[in-house]
Design a protein around this motif. Sequence first.
Motif, short mmCIF file in Angstrom:
data_model
loop_
_atom_site.label_atom_id
_atom_site.label_comp_id
_atom_site.label_asym_id
_atom_site.label_seq_id
_atom_site.Cartn_x
_atom_site.Cartn_y
_atom_site.Cartn_z
N ASP A 195 -1.92 -50.78 47.78
CA ASP A 195 -1.95 -49.70 47.22
C ASP A 195 -3.59 -48.80 47.37
OD1 ASP A 195 0.73 -49.01 45.90
OD2 ASP A 195 0.10 -50.50 44.37
N ILE A 196 -3.54 -47.82 47.47
CA ILE A 196 -4.72 -47.00 47.84
C ILE A 196 -4.63 -45.99 46.76
CG2 ILE A 196 -6.11 -45.71 49.40
CD1 ILE A 196 -4.41 -47.14 51.75
N THR A 197 -5.78 -46.11 46.17
CA THR A 197 -5.90 -44.84 44.99
C THR A 197 -5.76 -43.63 45.26
OG1 THR A 197 -7.18 -44.55 42.88
CG2 THR A 197 -8.61 -44.66 45.05
N ASP A 198 -5.27 -42.74 44.30
CA ASP A 198 -5.40 -41.34 44.47
C ASP A 198 -6.50 -40.56 43.64
OD1 ASP A 198 -3.85 -41.83 42.30
OD2 ASP A 198 -2.11 -40.87 43.05
N LEU A 199 -7.49 -41.25 42.81
CA LEU A 199 -8.06 -40.95 42.04
C LEU A 199 -9.71 -41.07 42.31
CD1 LEU A 199 -6.38 -42.20 38.61
CD2 LEU A 199 -6.08 -40.06 39.71
N CYS A 200 -10.53 -40.12 42.26
CA CYS A 200 -11.80 -40.07 42.58
C CYS A 200 -12.66 -40.08 41.32
CB CYS A 200 -12.09 -38.71 43.41
SG CYS A 200 -13.96 -38.54 43.64
N THR A 201 -13.54 -41.01 41.37
CA THR A 201 -14.52 -40.92 40.03
C THR A 201 -15.07 -39.60 39.84
OG1 THR A 201 -15.89 -42.19 41.49
CG2 THR A 201 -14.57 -43.47 39.79
N CYS A 202 -15.61 -39.24 40.92
CA CYS A 202 -16.57 -37.77 40.84
C CYS A 202 -15.77 -36.59 40.89
CB CYS A 202 -17.41 -37.72 42.09
SG CYS A 202 -18.72 -36.75 42.33
N CYS A 203 -14.60 -36.66 41.21
CA CYS A 203 -13.69 -35.58 40.79
C CYS A 203 -13.26 -35.37 39.30
CB CYS A 203 -12.44 -35.33 41.56
SG CYS A 203 -12.62 -35.09 43.39
N ASN A 204 -13.35 -36.72 38.68
CA ASN A 204 -12.71 -36.54 37.26
C ASN A 204 -14.03 -37.20 36.22
OD1 ASN A 204 -9.60 -36.21 37.49
ND2 ASN A 204 -10.57 -37.56 39.34
N PRO A 205 -15.26 -36.54 36.15
CA PRO A 205 -16.18 -37.01 35.41
C PRO A 205 -16.15 -36.88 34.01
CG PRO A 205 -16.61 -34.83 36.12
CD PRO A 205 -15.49 -35.35 36.92
N GLU A 206 -15.15 -36.48 33.59
CA GLU A 206 -14.83 -36.37 31.96
C GLU A 206 -13.77 -37.49 31.77
OE1 GLU A 206 -16.15 -34.37 29.99
OE2 GLU A 206 -17.28 -33.55 31.78
N LEU A 207 -13.10 -38.02 32.67
CA LEU A 207 -12.41 -39.41 32.58
C LEU A 207 -12.91 -40.51 33.03
CD1 LEU A 207 -8.95 -37.27 33.53
CD2 LEU A 207 -9.91 -37.69 31.29
N LEU A 208 -13.68 -40.59 34.15
CA LEU A 208 -14.28 -41.79 34.59
C LEU A 208 -15.68 -41.67 34.84
CD1 LEU A 208 -11.54 -42.15 37.60
CD2 LEU A 208 -11.64 -43.35 35.50
N PHE A 209 -16.39 -42.66 34.63
CA PHE A 209 -17.83 -42.63 34.93
C PHE A 209 -17.98 -42.51 36.54
CE2 PHE A 209 -18.17 -45.21 30.93
CZ PHE A 209 -18.71 -44.37 30.03
N SER A 210 -18.90 -41.66 36.75
CA SER A 210 -19.51 -41.45 38.13
C SER A 210 -20.96 -41.22 38.24
CB SER A 210 -18.91 -40.11 38.79
OG SER A 210 -19.52 -39.69 39.84
N HIS A 211 -21.53 -41.96 38.97
CA HIS A 211 -22.96 -42.06 39.21
C HIS A 211 -23.56 -40.77 39.75
CE1 HIS A 211 -27.05 -44.13 39.32
NE2 HIS A 211 -27.10 -43.48 40.51
N ARG A 212 -22.71 -40.34 40.52
CA ARG A 212 -23.03 -38.88 41.30
C ARG A 212 -22.99 -37.82 40.44
NH1 ARG A 212 -23.41 -38.39 47.91
NH2 ARG A 212 -24.51 -40.48 48.19
N ALA A 213 -21.74 -37.77 39.80
CA ALA A 213 -21.46 -36.59 38.97
C ALA A 213 -22.49 -36.64 37.66
CB ALA A 213 -19.96 -36.60 38.43
N SER A 214 -23.12 -37.66 37.17
CA SER A 214 -23.72 -37.70 36.09
C SER A 214 -25.19 -37.79 36.50
CB SER A 214 -23.38 -38.91 35.39
OG SER A 214 -23.59 -40.14 35.73
N LYS A 215 -25.63 -37.86 38.01
CA LYS A 215 -26.99 -38.23 38.24
C LYS A 215 -27.49 -39.27 37.40
CE LYS A 215 -27.85 -33.25 39.44
NZ LYS A 215 -26.51 -32.89 39.31
N GLY A 216 -26.74 -40.41 37.51
CA GLY A 216 -27.20 -41.75 37.04
C GLY A 216 -27.25 -42.07 35.40
N LYS A 217 -26.82 -40.63 34.74
CA LYS A 217 -26.75 -40.91 33.18
C LYS A 217 -25.32 -41.19 32.72
CE LYS A 217 -30.55 -37.44 32.91
NZ LYS A 217 -31.10 -36.23 32.34
N ARG A 218 -25.04 -42.54 32.85
CA ARG A 218 -23.47 -43.18 32.74
C ARG A 218 -23.40 -44.40 32.35
NH1 ARG A 218 -23.35 -47.13 36.32
NH2 ARG A 218 -24.45 -46.62 38.23
N GLY A 219 -22.32 -44.60 31.56
CA GLY A 219 -21.76 -46.19 31.41
C GLY A 219 -21.25 -46.59 32.63
N ASN A 220 -20.40 -47.83 32.65
CA ASN A 220 -19.76 -48.39 33.54
C ASN A 220 -18.24 -48.38 33.25
OD1 ASN A 220 -21.93 -48.58 35.39
ND2 ASN A 220 -22.17 -50.85 35.31
#
Length: 275
Positions: free
Chosen positions: A243-268
């Motif tokens: 299985d290969i995901t169809d969900l990007c962390t950076c495209c969904n910053p309100e739903l997933l933590f993204s280092h790039r989207a948050s500029k490092g201000k985030r959890g894991n």
Amino acid sequence: MKLEWKKASNAQSTRLHEVEGVPFLTFPKLEEAGVTHGFSTRLGGVSEGIFASMNLSYNRGDEKASVDENYRRMGKAIGFTPDQLVFSNQVHDTKIKIVTKEDCGKVMTGMDGLMTDEKGICLVTSYADCVPLFFYDPVKGVVAVSHSGWKGTVNRMGKKTVEKMESVYGSKAEDIIAAIGPSICQKCYEISEDVAIQFADAFPEEWYDTFMVDKGNGKYQLDLWKVNEYILLDAGILKEHLDITDLCTCCNPELLFSHRASKGKRGNLAGFIRL
């Protein structure tokens, strides 16, 4: 809760579940094989501020009590107890640790992959854009999870995980069911020329041309999902077992933590798998 995802493809390869207000993601092939696993979202926890709300890292400045409660909630949702967890302390390398029940509650320092054939152990690795790789051998009864950022990917972390399952447990690649989990997509992942050169040196040209886009001015867009797909298929994983995901962390910053989207201000986020 109704979550609105921006999907990178129509693969339908990542399933959303919710248990008592805690959403988590699974992968169809692993789910159908009957192995307990999951990938967290950033929702359903008690953390606050930049960690809101399901932060699963003890090392980013969040309150320990909040992270403890987050793990309790996630365990109830997915199917593990916090005392079953074995943690990795990832360093963007390709070292993989074989773990036993004696390791429960411990952090495996310097390890980007965990593996076991013992029941009652839940393996956990952390993410915020890098690629989670999940593995289950239903024949030998082995599970593994590996963290593969660009450094792990260029050094074929996925293949090394398969090879270790083969050498330690006698697994056969064609029996292994695997998943490439939510992480940063090609559209969001710009890299520099020095990184692109390492991928050009590491992989065949016919692969490179399908996972790398040259934007000019020394900038490139890298498709980590595609590279890891090639790596796992090259390691002997069958396409029908992947299985290969169809969900990007950076495209969904309100739903997933993204280092790039948050500029490092985030959890894991975290990936879990348990026999």
